[in-house]
Design a protein around this motif. Structure first.
Motif, PDB file in Angstrom:
ATOM      1  N   TYR A  87     -14.018   1.790  -4.618  1.00 18.95           N
ATOM      2  CA  TYR A  87     -12.889   2.031  -3.722  1.00 18.95           C
ATOM      3  C   TYR A  87     -13.258   1.483  -2.349  1.00 18.95           C
ATOM      4  CZ  TYR A  87      -9.792   4.287  -0.449  1.00 18.95           C
ATOM      5  OH  TYR A  87      -8.900   4.503   0.565  1.00 18.95           O
ATOM      6  N   TYR A  88     -12.289   0.823  -1.714  1.00 27.20           N
ATOM      7  CA  TYR A  88     -12.457   0.335  -0.356  1.00 27.20           C
ATOM      8  C   TYR A  88     -11.249   0.747   0.475  1.00 27.20           C
ATOM      9  CZ  TYR A  88     -16.100  -2.719  -2.238  1.00 27.20           C
ATOM     10  OH  TYR A  88     -17.223  -3.203  -2.851  1.00 27.20           O
ATOM     11  N   ASP A 121      -8.435   0.092   3.139  1.00 31.72           N
ATOM     12  CA  ASP A 121      -7.648  -1.130   3.366  1.00 31.72           C
ATOM     13  C   ASP A 121      -8.222  -1.964   4.508  1.00 31.72           C
ATOM     14  OD1 ASP A 121      -4.391   0.347   2.618  1.00 31.72           O
ATOM     15  OD2 ASP A 121      -5.930  -0.526   1.309  1.00 31.72           O
ATOM     16  N   SER A 122      -8.770  -1.282   5.497  1.00 32.03           N
ATOM     17  CA  SER A 122      -9.258  -1.978   6.689  1.00 32.03           C
ATOM     18  C   SER A 122     -10.475  -2.856   6.418  1.00 32.03           C
ATOM     19  CB  SER A 122      -9.577  -0.964   7.793  1.00 32.03           C
ATOM     20  OG  SER A 122     -10.551  -0.039   7.337  1.00 32.03           O
ATOM     21  N   LYS A 162     -11.191  -4.080   2.997  1.00 31.72           N
ATOM     22  CA  LYS A 162     -11.033  -4.839   1.749  1.00 31.72           C
ATOM     23  C   LYS A 162     -11.174  -6.325   1.995  1.00 31.72           C
ATOM     24  CE  LYS A 162      -8.142  -1.783  -1.066  1.00 31.72           C
ATOM     25  NZ  LYS A 162      -6.767  -1.550  -1.583  1.00 31.72           N
TER      26      LYS A 162
END
Length: 127
Positions: free
Chosen positions: A62-63, A65-66, A68
């Protein structure tokens, strides 16, 4: 009691790269490979935010959004270490970065679900 020690922080220019490491010790009774690992960060005056998480197998990721497409989490269970490769760093990535371990097989994105925390390492990106 699990101890987590982060390293690799520092000062870097915008557009540069850093690689953070988090070494775990004191994992008696359980192996490092049985902990989901996460990276969080906290900028001055802001709340702690999730950066990313990696499952015990390494297949679950999981990353935020800022980050990715710029940050990559990996783990080496043989070395009891998790990594955060940070590329194309921006000024807004400036923060104290923490790694954390959760008694879970799957990614966790909520800090309260993590059981152990490191002391943090400062990352400063100059614009």
């Amino acid at each position: 009691q699990v101890q987590l020690i982060e390293s690799g922080g520092g000062l870097v220019q915008a557009g540069g790269s850093l690689r953070l490491s988090c070494a775990a010790s004191g994992v008696s009774g359980r192996t490092f490979s049985s902990y989901t690992m996460g990276w969080f960060r906290q900028a001055p005056g802001k709340e702690r935010d999730i950066v990313g998480s990696i499952s015990v197998s390494g297949n679950g990721l999981y990353y935020a959004d800022s980050v990715k497409g710029r940050f990559t989490i990996s783990r080496d269970n043989a070395k009891n270490t998790v990594y955060l490769q940070m590329n194309s760093l921006k000024f807004e990535d400036t923060a104290v970065y923490y790694c954390a371990a959760a008694n879970s097989r799957f990614v966790r994105i909520v800090g309260e679900l993590y059981d152990y925390w490191g002391q943090g390492t400062q990352v400063t990106v100059s614009s």
